[in-house]
Design a protein around this motif. Structure first.
Motif: not given
Length: 200
Positions: A99-113, A163-170
């Motif tokens: 679960y922790k691995e899933f959480l970290l991967q999800s957050i990293c993948a989204a923030t890289l976008e 995404d604060e500037a782009g208004g997107r939600i992952f």
């Protein structure tokens, strides 16, 4: 109490199923009404055998309607069973290292976008991973402003990254994942029940 996306999706799926069943019932009722009207108009010209055959047919339709009601009840029961099963599975999820691995991967993948600052929204119980999230973001090369916040709308877990500037939600919530997989889960539950001799 605020409705979660999962509750909404389950409710919508249940409502669609019930609506389809009701439409089917309404069509059968219209057919019965039309058949009864024709029966009354042509009553004088029919023989006793024809009338008996028609009665037998109507009894079969009534029996079919009873079967339809039974199926509706079974579908509601299956939906409730699936919901309870998923909730039970989610209860012990945080103790699983995956679960922790899933959480970290999800957050990293989204923030890289995201090119600017971002807000990471977590269920309060997941805030125990804050330090590990920040370390994982740093290791992934994310050097932007990242804020982690509690989010009471996340019922089961996972994350929402804004995404604060782009208004997107992952949306990487468990609820969203369940919603996307719910049809497959239903099919699998019905397959298992069928293998055990259960029929709708």
């Amino acid at each position: 109490m605020e409705t979660t996306p999962l509750e909404t999706s389950i409710r919508e799926e249940s409502e669609r199923t019930i609506r389809a069943i009701r439409e089917h019932e309404a069509a059968e009722i219209r057919q019965l009404d039309e058949a009864c009207t024709l029966e009354i108009e042509g009553y004088r010209g029919r023989t006793g055998d024809e009338i008996q055959a028609r009665i037998d047919q109507e009894l079969k339709r009534i029996a079919s309607r009873g079967i339809l009601e039974r199926r509706k009840l079974m579908l509601r029961t299956i939906e409730e069973f699936i919901t309870r099963t998923v909730e039970k599975a989610v209860e012990g999820m945080r103790s699983d290292p995956l679960y922790k691995e899933f959480l970290l991967q999800s957050i990293c993948a989204a923030t890289l976008e995201i090119q600017s600052g971002a807000e990471v929204h977590l269920k309060e119980q997941d805030r125990i991973f804050d330090d590990e999230i920040m370390a994982a973001l740093k290791d992934a090369g994310v050097h932007r402003d990242i804020v982690i916040r509690d989010d009471s709308t996340i019922q089961w877990g996972g994350c929402l990254v804004r995404d604060e500037a782009g208004g997107r939600i992952f949306n990487g919530t468990i609820e969203r994942i369940y919603y996307r997989k719910s049809a497959m889960i239903r099919r699998e539950v019905l397959r298992i029940l069928k293998d055990k001799g259960f029929t709708l």
